[in-house]
Design an enzyme around this catalytic site. Structure first.
Site, PDB file in Angstrom:
ATOM      1  N   GLU A 150      49.539  85.536 -44.706  1.00  0.00           N
ATOM      2  CA  GLU A 150      48.744  86.003 -45.860  1.00  0.00           C
ATOM      3  C   GLU A 150      49.312  85.620 -47.225  1.00  0.00           C
ATOM      4  OE1 GLU A 150      48.355  90.226 -45.215  1.00  0.00           O
ATOM      5  OE2 GLU A 150      47.417  89.956 -43.261  1.00  0.00           O
ATOM      6  N   GLU A 255      43.664  88.214 -34.954  1.00  0.00           N
ATOM      7  CA  GLU A 255      43.594  89.669 -35.197  1.00  0.00           C
ATOM      8  C   GLU A 255      42.137  90.101 -35.195  1.00  0.00           C
ATOM      9  OE1 GLU A 255      45.864  90.898 -38.636  1.00  0.00           O
ATOM     10  OE2 GLU A 255      47.441  89.441 -38.253  1.00  0.00           O
TER      11      GLU A 255
HETATM   12  O1  G3I Z   1      55.578 104.620 -38.220  1.00  0.00           O
HETATM   13  C1  G3I Z   1      55.320 105.331 -39.440  1.00  0.00           C
HETATM   14  C2  G3I Z   1      55.407 106.795 -39.222  1.00  0.00           C
HETATM   15  O2  G3I Z   1      56.731 107.118 -38.862  1.00  0.00           O
HETATM   16  C3  G3I Z   1      54.983 107.519 -40.505  1.00  0.00           C
HETATM   17  O3  G3I Z   1      54.984 108.887 -40.303  1.00  0.00           O
HETATM   18  C4  G3I Z   1      53.577 107.064 -40.928  1.00  0.00           C
HETATM   19  C5  G3I Z   1      53.133 107.714 -42.252  1.00  0.00           C
HETATM   20  O4  G3I Z   1      52.269 106.880 -42.969  1.00  0.00           O
HETATM   21  O5  G3I Z   1      53.606 105.671 -41.104  1.00  0.00           O
HETATM   22  C6  G3I Z   1      53.936 104.976 -39.917  1.00  0.00           C
HETATM   23  O6  G3I Z   1      53.937 103.613 -40.187  1.00  0.00           O
HETATM   24  C7  G3I Z   1      52.667 103.022 -40.429  1.00  0.00           C
HETATM   25  C8  G3I Z   1      52.481 101.931 -39.379  1.00  0.00           C
HETATM   26  O7  G3I Z   1      51.297 101.210 -39.647  1.00  0.00           O
HETATM   27  C9  G3I Z   1      52.402 102.485 -37.955  1.00  0.00           C
HETATM   28  O8  G3I Z   1      51.285 103.310 -37.809  1.00  0.00           O
HETATM   29  C10 G3I Z   1      52.693 102.404 -41.811  1.00  0.00           C
HETATM   30  O9  G3I Z   1      52.725 103.436 -42.772  1.00  0.00           O
HETATM   31  C11 G3I Z   1      51.454 101.560 -42.021  1.00  0.00           C
HETATM   32  O10 G3I Z   1      51.578 100.863 -43.260  1.00  0.00           O
HETATM   33  C12 G3I Z   1      51.358 100.541 -40.905  1.00  0.00           C
HETATM   34  O11 G3I Z   1      50.152  99.823 -41.078  1.00  0.00           O
HETATM   35  C13 G3I Z   1      50.087  98.581 -40.417  1.00  0.00           C
HETATM   36  C14 G3I Z   1      49.781  97.493 -41.443  1.00  0.00           C
HETATM   37  O12 G3I Z   1      49.597  96.250 -40.784  1.00  0.00           O
HETATM   38  C15 G3I Z   1      50.931  97.299 -42.418  1.00  0.00           C
HETATM   39  O13 G3I Z   1      52.057  96.805 -41.753  1.00  0.00           O
HETATM   40  C16 G3I Z   1      48.996  98.635 -39.358  1.00  0.00           C
HETATM   41  O14 G3I Z   1      49.376  99.551 -38.326  1.00  0.00           O
HETATM   42  C17 G3I Z   1      48.793  97.254 -38.762  1.00  0.00           C
HETATM   43  O15 G3I Z   1      47.673  97.268 -37.890  1.00  0.00           O
HETATM   44  C18 G3I Z   1      48.525  96.256 -39.881  1.00  0.00           C
HETATM   45  O16 G3I Z   1      48.405  94.965 -39.327  1.00  0.00           O
HETATM   46  C19 G3I Z   1      48.080  93.924 -40.259  1.00  0.00           C
HETATM   47  C20 G3I Z   1      48.741  92.638 -39.793  1.00  0.00           C
HETATM   48  O17 G3I Z   1      50.127  92.833 -39.641  1.00  0.00           O
HETATM   49  C21 G3I Z   1      48.463  91.505 -40.764  1.00  0.00           C
HETATM   50  N1  G3I Z   1      47.038  91.342 -40.984  1.00  0.00           N
HETATM   51  C22 G3I Z   1      46.300  92.556 -41.356  1.00  0.00           C
HETATM   52  C23 G3I Z   1      46.563  93.661 -40.346  1.00  0.00           C
HETATM   53  C24 G3I Z   1      45.746  94.912 -40.678  1.00  0.00           C
HETATM   54  O18 G3I Z   1      46.129  95.437 -41.921  1.00  0.00           O
END
Ligand code: G3I
Length: 331
Positions: A150, A255
Protein backbone atom coordinates in the site's frame (compact mmCIF):
# COMPACT_ATOMS: atom_id res chain seq x y z
CA UNK A 1 -15.70 -30.97 -3.39
CA UNK A 2 -13.93 -28.33 -1.31
CA UNK A 3 -12.82 -24.94 -2.61
CA UNK A 4 -9.25 -26.06 -3.24
CA UNK A 5 -10.40 -29.23 -4.98
CA UNK A 6 -12.78 -27.23 -7.19
CA UNK A 7 -10.04 -24.77 -8.19
CA UNK A 8 -7.27 -27.32 -8.55
CA UNK A 9 -5.63 -26.70 -11.94
CA UNK A 10 -7.09 -23.15 -12.13
CA UNK A 11 -5.42 -21.22 -9.32
CA UNK A 12 -4.76 -21.47 -5.58
CA UNK A 13 -7.43 -20.60 -3.05
CA UNK A 14 -6.25 -19.05 0.20
CA UNK A 15 -7.42 -17.49 3.46
CA UNK A 16 -6.04 -15.53 6.39
CA UNK A 17 -5.65 -16.86 9.90
CA UNK A 18 -5.41 -15.05 13.24
CA UNK A 19 -4.88 -15.79 16.94
CA UNK A 20 -8.55 -16.33 17.64
CA UNK A 21 -8.92 -18.90 14.86
CA UNK A 22 -6.13 -21.05 16.26
CA UNK A 23 -8.29 -21.82 19.33
CA UNK A 24 -11.06 -23.42 17.24
CA UNK A 25 -10.19 -26.99 16.20
CA UNK A 26 -13.21 -27.40 13.91
CA UNK A 27 -12.32 -24.18 12.11
CA UNK A 28 -8.71 -25.37 11.71
CA UNK A 29 -9.94 -28.61 10.14
CA UNK A 30 -12.11 -26.62 7.75
CA UNK A 31 -9.17 -24.38 6.78
CA UNK A 32 -7.00 -27.43 6.12
CA UNK A 33 -9.55 -28.97 3.78
CA UNK A 34 -10.70 -25.82 1.96
CA UNK A 35 -7.51 -23.82 1.30
CA UNK A 36 -4.08 -24.18 -0.35
CA UNK A 37 -2.33 -21.11 0.99
CA UNK A 38 -2.43 -19.08 4.20
CA UNK A 39 -1.69 -15.45 5.09
CA UNK A 40 -1.22 -14.34 8.70
CA UNK A 41 -3.77 -11.57 9.08
CA UNK A 42 -1.80 -9.53 11.63
CA UNK A 43 0.96 -11.32 13.49
CA UNK A 44 3.71 -10.98 10.89
CA UNK A 45 3.27 -7.22 10.46
CA UNK A 46 6.18 -5.05 11.65
CA UNK A 47 4.17 -3.70 14.60
CA UNK A 48 3.86 -7.23 15.98
CA UNK A 49 7.35 -8.45 15.10
CA UNK A 50 9.48 -5.49 16.17
CA UNK A 51 10.61 -5.66 19.80
CA UNK A 52 10.87 -2.19 21.35
CA UNK A 53 12.09 -3.19 24.83
CA UNK A 54 14.88 -5.32 23.45
CA UNK A 55 15.84 -2.77 20.79
CA UNK A 56 16.33 0.04 23.32
CA UNK A 57 17.96 -2.24 25.87
CA UNK A 58 21.22 -2.36 23.90
CA UNK A 59 21.58 0.36 21.28
CA UNK A 60 25.12 -0.66 20.43
CA UNK A 61 23.71 -3.95 19.25
CA UNK A 62 20.27 -2.95 17.95
CA UNK A 63 20.50 0.63 16.67
CA UNK A 64 21.08 -0.43 13.07
CA UNK A 65 19.34 -3.78 13.35
CA UNK A 66 16.09 -3.60 15.35
CA UNK A 67 15.31 -6.59 17.58
CA UNK A 68 12.52 -8.89 16.44
CA UNK A 69 10.27 -11.43 18.16
CA UNK A 70 8.33 -14.34 16.74
CA UNK A 71 7.08 -16.52 19.62
CA UNK A 72 3.53 -15.10 19.30
CA UNK A 73 3.48 -16.46 15.74
CA UNK A 74 4.32 -20.06 16.62
CA UNK A 75 0.72 -21.40 16.84
CA UNK A 76 -0.10 -20.03 13.38
CA UNK A 77 3.20 -21.09 11.83
CA UNK A 78 3.02 -24.59 13.35
CA UNK A 79 -0.54 -24.97 12.06
CA UNK A 80 0.50 -23.97 8.52
CA UNK A 81 3.50 -26.33 8.60
CA UNK A 82 1.58 -29.27 10.09
CA UNK A 83 -1.25 -28.78 7.58
CA UNK A 84 1.28 -28.76 4.71
CA UNK A 85 -0.12 -25.50 3.37
CA UNK A 86 1.77 -22.75 1.53
CA UNK A 87 2.21 -19.41 3.25
CA UNK A 88 2.20 -15.83 1.98
CA UNK A 89 4.35 -13.58 4.17
CA UNK A 90 2.46 -10.36 4.94
CA UNK A 91 4.18 -7.90 5.06
CA UNK A 92 7.79 -6.71 5.22
CA UNK A 93 7.44 -2.98 4.60
CA UNK A 94 4.29 -0.94 5.22
CA UNK A 95 3.69 2.70 6.16
CA UNK A 96 0.91 1.46 8.47
CA UNK A 97 1.18 -0.97 11.39
CA UNK A 98 4.84 -0.08 11.82
CA UNK A 99 5.66 1.63 15.11
CA UNK A 100 6.81 5.26 14.89
CA UNK A 101 9.79 4.60 17.18
CA UNK A 102 11.45 2.62 14.38
CA UNK A 103 12.01 5.86 12.47
CA UNK A 104 13.76 7.86 15.22
CA UNK A 105 17.35 8.18 16.31
CA UNK A 106 17.92 5.80 19.24
CA UNK A 107 14.28 4.70 18.81
CA UNK A 108 13.27 7.80 20.79
CA UNK A 109 10.15 9.50 19.41
CA UNK A 110 10.94 12.65 21.43
CA UNK A 111 14.17 13.05 19.48
CA UNK A 112 14.99 13.47 15.78
CA UNK A 113 13.97 11.35 12.82
CA UNK A 114 16.76 9.00 11.76
CA UNK A 115 18.57 9.83 8.52
CA UNK A 116 18.39 7.93 5.22
CA UNK A 117 21.58 5.99 5.82
CA UNK A 118 20.45 4.66 9.20
CA UNK A 119 16.92 3.85 7.99
CA UNK A 120 18.28 1.92 5.02
CA UNK A 121 20.37 -0.16 7.43
CA UNK A 122 17.32 -0.77 9.64
CA UNK A 123 15.21 -1.69 6.61
CA UNK A 124 17.79 -4.13 5.28
CA UNK A 125 18.46 -5.70 8.66
CA UNK A 126 14.74 -6.03 9.47
CA UNK A 127 14.04 -7.76 6.17
CA UNK A 128 17.09 -10.00 6.59
CA UNK A 129 16.03 -10.91 10.15
CA UNK A 130 12.44 -11.76 9.27
CA UNK A 131 13.21 -13.73 6.11
CA UNK A 132 16.17 -15.39 7.83
CA UNK A 133 14.19 -16.44 10.92
CA UNK A 134 11.34 -17.83 8.83
CA UNK A 135 13.75 -19.71 6.65
CA UNK A 136 15.65 -21.18 9.55
CA UNK A 137 12.61 -22.14 11.65
CA UNK A 138 10.06 -23.00 8.96
CA UNK A 139 12.17 -23.82 5.91
CA UNK A 140 10.31 -23.72 2.60
CA UNK A 141 7.06 -22.57 4.22
CA UNK A 142 6.85 -19.06 2.78
CA UNK A 143 6.22 -19.29 -0.94
CA UNK A 144 5.65 -15.57 -1.49
CA UNK A 145 6.14 -12.28 0.35
CA UNK A 146 4.14 -9.08 0.20
CA UNK A 147 7.37 -7.10 0.27
CA UNK A 148 5.84 -3.62 0.18
CA UNK A 149 2.21 -2.95 1.01
CA UNK A 150 0.00 0.00 0.00
CA UNK A 151 2.64 2.59 -0.84
CA UNK A 152 0.73 4.29 -3.67
CA UNK A 153 -2.04 6.80 -2.90
CA UNK A 154 -5.40 6.86 -4.68
CA UNK A 155 -3.99 9.86 -6.62
CA UNK A 156 -1.07 7.79 -7.92
CA UNK A 157 1.85 9.22 -5.90
CA UNK A 158 4.07 7.62 -3.29
CA UNK A 159 2.42 7.91 0.13
CA UNK A 160 4.04 10.62 2.25
CA UNK A 161 4.57 8.65 5.46
CA UNK A 162 7.61 7.83 7.58
CA UNK A 163 9.43 5.50 5.18
CA UNK A 164 9.10 8.15 2.49
CA UNK A 165 10.06 10.99 4.82
CA UNK A 166 13.21 9.30 6.13
CA UNK A 167 14.49 7.40 3.07
CA UNK A 168 12.78 9.02 0.08
CA UNK A 169 10.61 7.51 -2.65
CA UNK A 170 13.16 4.80 -3.45
CA UNK A 171 12.50 3.02 -0.14
CA UNK A 172 10.22 0.75 -2.17
CA UNK A 173 12.95 -0.26 -4.62
CA UNK A 174 15.37 -0.69 -1.70
CA UNK A 175 12.94 -2.94 0.20
CA UNK A 176 12.53 -5.16 -2.86
CA UNK A 177 16.28 -5.21 -3.47
CA UNK A 178 16.86 -6.37 0.12
CA UNK A 179 14.07 -8.97 -0.08
CA UNK A 180 15.60 -10.29 -3.30
CA UNK A 181 19.01 -10.49 -1.61
CA UNK A 182 17.77 -12.54 1.36
CA UNK A 183 14.81 -14.57 0.05
CA UNK A 184 15.57 -18.14 -0.98
CA UNK A 185 15.47 -18.77 -4.69
CA UNK A 186 11.99 -19.42 -6.04
CA UNK A 187 10.17 -17.44 -3.34
CA UNK A 188 7.94 -14.92 -5.13
CA UNK A 189 8.15 -11.22 -4.26
CA UNK A 190 4.93 -9.19 -4.53
CA UNK A 191 3.86 -5.57 -4.46
CA UNK A 192 0.40 -5.42 -2.83
CA UNK A 193 -2.24 -2.65 -2.89
CA UNK A 194 -5.97 -1.80 -2.68
CA UNK A 195 -8.47 0.27 -4.72
CA UNK A 196 -6.53 -0.88 -7.77
CA UNK A 197 -9.25 0.06 -10.25
CA UNK A 198 -8.92 3.83 -9.62
CA UNK A 199 -7.33 5.21 -12.82
CA UNK A 200 -4.68 7.44 -11.19
CA UNK A 201 -3.75 4.76 -8.70
CA UNK A 202 -3.51 2.19 -11.48
CA UNK A 203 -1.13 4.46 -13.37
CA UNK A 204 0.97 4.96 -10.22
CA UNK A 205 1.15 1.25 -9.44
CA UNK A 206 2.04 0.33 -13.02
CA UNK A 207 4.83 2.94 -13.11
CA UNK A 208 6.22 1.72 -9.83
CA UNK A 209 6.06 -1.99 -10.60
CA UNK A 210 7.60 -1.43 -14.04
CA UNK A 211 10.65 0.08 -12.33
CA UNK A 212 10.81 -2.87 -9.94
CA UNK A 213 10.54 -5.24 -12.87
CA UNK A 214 13.35 -3.47 -14.74
CA UNK A 215 15.49 -3.88 -11.62
CA UNK A 216 14.66 -7.60 -11.60
CA UNK A 217 13.33 -7.59 -8.02
CA UNK A 218 9.59 -8.28 -8.33
CA UNK A 219 7.65 -11.39 -9.36
CA UNK A 220 4.04 -10.51 -8.84
CA UNK A 221 1.31 -8.01 -8.17
CA UNK A 222 -1.18 -8.45 -5.33
CA UNK A 223 -4.56 -6.83 -5.89
CA UNK A 224 -6.36 -6.80 -2.56
CA UNK A 225 -10.07 -7.03 -3.38
CA UNK A 226 -11.88 -5.43 -0.43
CA UNK A 227 -15.01 -4.72 -2.44
CA UNK A 228 -18.77 -4.74 -2.17
CA UNK A 229 -21.52 -5.98 -4.45
CA UNK A 230 -21.89 -2.57 -6.11
CA UNK A 231 -18.47 -2.98 -7.77
CA UNK A 232 -18.88 -3.37 -11.53
CA UNK A 233 -17.41 -6.77 -12.37
CA UNK A 234 -16.59 -5.77 -15.96
CA UNK A 235 -14.58 -2.80 -14.67
CA UNK A 236 -12.77 -5.09 -12.24
CA UNK A 237 -12.07 -7.59 -14.99
CA UNK A 238 -10.68 -4.89 -17.28
CA UNK A 239 -8.52 -3.62 -14.41
CA UNK A 240 -6.89 -7.00 -13.88
CA UNK A 241 -6.37 -7.32 -17.65
CA UNK A 242 -4.77 -3.84 -17.78
CA UNK A 243 -2.27 -4.69 -15.05
CA UNK A 244 -1.33 -7.93 -16.69
CA UNK A 245 -0.90 -6.44 -20.16
CA UNK A 246 1.21 -3.58 -18.78
CA UNK A 247 3.40 -5.71 -16.50
CA UNK A 248 3.26 -9.36 -17.60
CA UNK A 249 3.76 -10.48 -13.98
CA UNK A 250 1.79 -13.04 -12.05
CA UNK A 251 -1.27 -11.65 -10.35
CA UNK A 252 -2.91 -12.67 -7.09
CA UNK A 253 -6.11 -11.44 -5.55
CA UNK A 254 -4.62 -11.23 -2.08
CA UNK A 255 -7.39 -9.95 0.20
CA UNK A 256 -10.86 -10.79 -1.04
CA UNK A 257 -13.98 -9.98 0.92
CA UNK A 258 -17.26 -8.81 -0.57
CA UNK A 259 -19.82 -7.04 1.59
CA UNK A 260 -23.18 -5.66 0.64
CA UNK A 261 -24.18 -2.01 0.81
CA UNK A 262 -27.56 -1.68 2.54
CA UNK A 263 -29.39 -4.82 3.62
CA UNK A 264 -27.68 -8.20 3.80
CA UNK A 265 -28.95 -10.47 1.05
CA UNK A 266 -26.86 -13.63 1.16
CA UNK A 267 -28.43 -15.05 -2.01
CA UNK A 268 -27.44 -11.93 -3.94
CA UNK A 269 -23.98 -12.02 -2.40
CA UNK A 270 -23.70 -15.66 -3.50
CA UNK A 271 -24.47 -14.76 -7.11
CA UNK A 272 -21.97 -11.90 -6.95
CA UNK A 273 -19.22 -14.19 -5.61
CA UNK A 274 -20.03 -16.61 -8.46
CA UNK A 275 -19.87 -13.90 -11.14
CA UNK A 276 -16.71 -12.37 -9.67
CA UNK A 277 -14.89 -15.72 -9.56
CA UNK A 278 -16.19 -16.56 -13.04
CA UNK A 279 -14.68 -13.29 -14.32
CA UNK A 280 -11.29 -14.27 -12.87
CA UNK A 281 -11.49 -17.75 -14.41
CA UNK A 282 -12.38 -16.19 -17.79
CA UNK A 283 -9.32 -13.96 -17.49
CA UNK A 284 -7.17 -16.94 -16.64
CA UNK A 285 -8.51 -18.74 -19.71
CA UNK A 286 -7.65 -15.75 -21.91
CA UNK A 287 -4.03 -15.88 -20.67
CA UNK A 288 -3.95 -13.50 -17.71
CA UNK A 289 -1.61 -15.18 -15.23
CA UNK A 290 -3.77 -15.24 -12.08
CA UNK A 291 -2.09 -17.58 -9.61
CA UNK A 292 -4.41 -17.39 -6.63
CA UNK A 293 -7.30 -15.83 -4.79
CA UNK A 294 -7.02 -15.38 -1.02
CA UNK A 295 -10.03 -14.60 1.16
CA UNK A 296 -9.34 -12.02 3.89
CA UNK A 297 -10.64 -14.23 6.69
CA UNK A 298 -12.78 -17.36 6.74
CA UNK A 299 -15.94 -16.75 8.79
CA UNK A 300 -18.01 -13.56 8.93
CA UNK A 301 -17.79 -13.12 12.69
CA UNK A 302 -13.96 -12.95 12.72
CA UNK A 303 -13.64 -10.69 9.68
CA UNK A 304 -12.18 -7.19 10.10
CA UNK A 305 -15.53 -6.16 8.52
CA UNK A 306 -17.51 -8.50 10.79
CA UNK A 307 -20.72 -6.43 10.90
CA UNK A 308 -20.86 -6.63 7.12
CA UNK A 309 -20.68 -10.42 6.61
CA UNK A 310 -18.27 -10.36 3.65
CA UNK A 311 -17.03 -13.99 3.66
CA UNK A 312 -18.26 -17.42 2.46
CA UNK A 313 -18.60 -19.05 5.91
CA UNK A 314 -20.87 -18.18 8.86
CA UNK A 315 -19.72 -18.10 12.47
CA UNK A 316 -21.00 -21.67 13.00
CA UNK A 317 -18.82 -22.76 10.02
CA UNK A 318 -21.83 -23.36 7.78
CA UNK A 319 -21.36 -22.59 4.11
CA UNK A 320 -23.11 -19.48 2.82
CA UNK A 321 -24.42 -18.98 -0.72
CA UNK A 322 -21.11 -17.16 -1.34
CA UNK A 323 -19.32 -20.47 -0.84
CA UNK A 324 -21.57 -22.28 -3.30
CA UNK A 325 -21.20 -19.37 -5.74
CA UNK A 326 -17.43 -19.86 -5.68
CA UNK A 327 -17.82 -23.60 -6.27
CA UNK A 328 -20.32 -23.07 -9.10
CA UNK A 329 -17.99 -20.65 -10.91
CA UNK A 330 -15.28 -23.32 -11.09
CA UNK A 331 -17.51 -25.94 -12.71
O1 G3I B 1 -4.82 -7.54 19.27
C1 G3I B 1 -5.29 -6.28 19.77
C2 G3I B 1 -6.01 -6.45 21.05
O2 G3I B 1 -5.10 -6.92 22.02
C3 G3I B 1 -6.61 -5.10 21.47
O3 G3I B 1 -7.35 -5.25 22.63
C4 G3I B 1 -7.51 -4.56 20.35
C5 G3I B 1 -8.09 -3.17 20.69
O4 G3I B 1 -8.31 -2.41 19.54
O5 G3I B 1 -6.74 -4.44 19.18
C6 G3I B 1 -6.22 -5.68 18.74
O6 G3I B 1 -5.47 -5.47 17.59
C7 G3I B 1 -6.21 -5.12 16.42
C8 G3I B 1 -5.90 -6.19 15.38
O7 G3I B 1 -6.49 -5.84 14.15
C9 G3I B 1 -6.41 -7.58 15.78
O8 G3I B 1 -7.80 -7.58 15.89
C10 G3I B 1 -5.72 -3.78 15.94
O9 G3I B 1 -6.13 -2.78 16.85
C11 G3I B 1 -6.30 -3.48 14.57
O10 G3I B 1 -5.70 -2.28 14.07
C12 G3I B 1 -5.96 -4.62 13.63
O11 G3I B 1 -6.58 -4.35 12.39
C13 G3I B 1 -6.05 -5.05 11.29
C14 G3I B 1 -5.63 -4.05 10.22
O12 G3I B 1 -5.20 -4.73 9.06
C15 G3I B 1 -4.46 -3.20 10.68
O13 G3I B 1 -3.31 -3.99 10.85
C16 G3I B 1 -7.11 -6.00 10.74
O14 G3I B 1 -7.38 -7.02 11.70
C17 G3I B 1 -6.62 -6.62 9.45
O15 G3I B 1 -7.66 -7.38 8.85
C18 G3I B 1 -6.20 -5.52 8.48
O16 G3I B 1 -5.68 -6.11 7.31
C19 G3I B 1 -5.31 -5.19 6.27
C20 G3I B 1 -4.13 -5.77 5.52
O17 G3I B 1 -3.08 -6.05 6.41
C21 G3I B 1 -3.66 -4.82 4.43
N1 G3I B 1 -4.76 -4.47 3.54
C22 G3I B 1 -5.98 -3.98 4.19
C23 G3I B 1 -6.44 -4.97 5.25
C24 G3I B 1 -7.76 -4.51 5.89
O18 G3I B 1 -7.58 -3.29 6.56
Amino acid sequence: MTLKQSYSGIFQIGATISDRMMKNEALKELIKSEFDVITNENNLKPINVLDFEKSVSDLTKYNESPAVKFEHLRPELDFIRDSKLDMRGHTLCWHNQTPDWLFYENYDIKGKLADRELMLKRLENYIASVIGWMNENYPGQVTSWDVVNESITDEGGVRDRLWYKTVGADYILKAFTFAKKYAPEGVKLFYNDYNCWLPDKKRGIINLVKQLKEAGVVDGLGLQGHINTSMNIELYKQTVRDYFSALGLEIRITELDIDMPGNCDFEYQGKYFRDYMKALIDLKNEGVNIVGVTLWGVTDDLSWKSGKNPLPFSADLSKKPAYFGMIEAAK
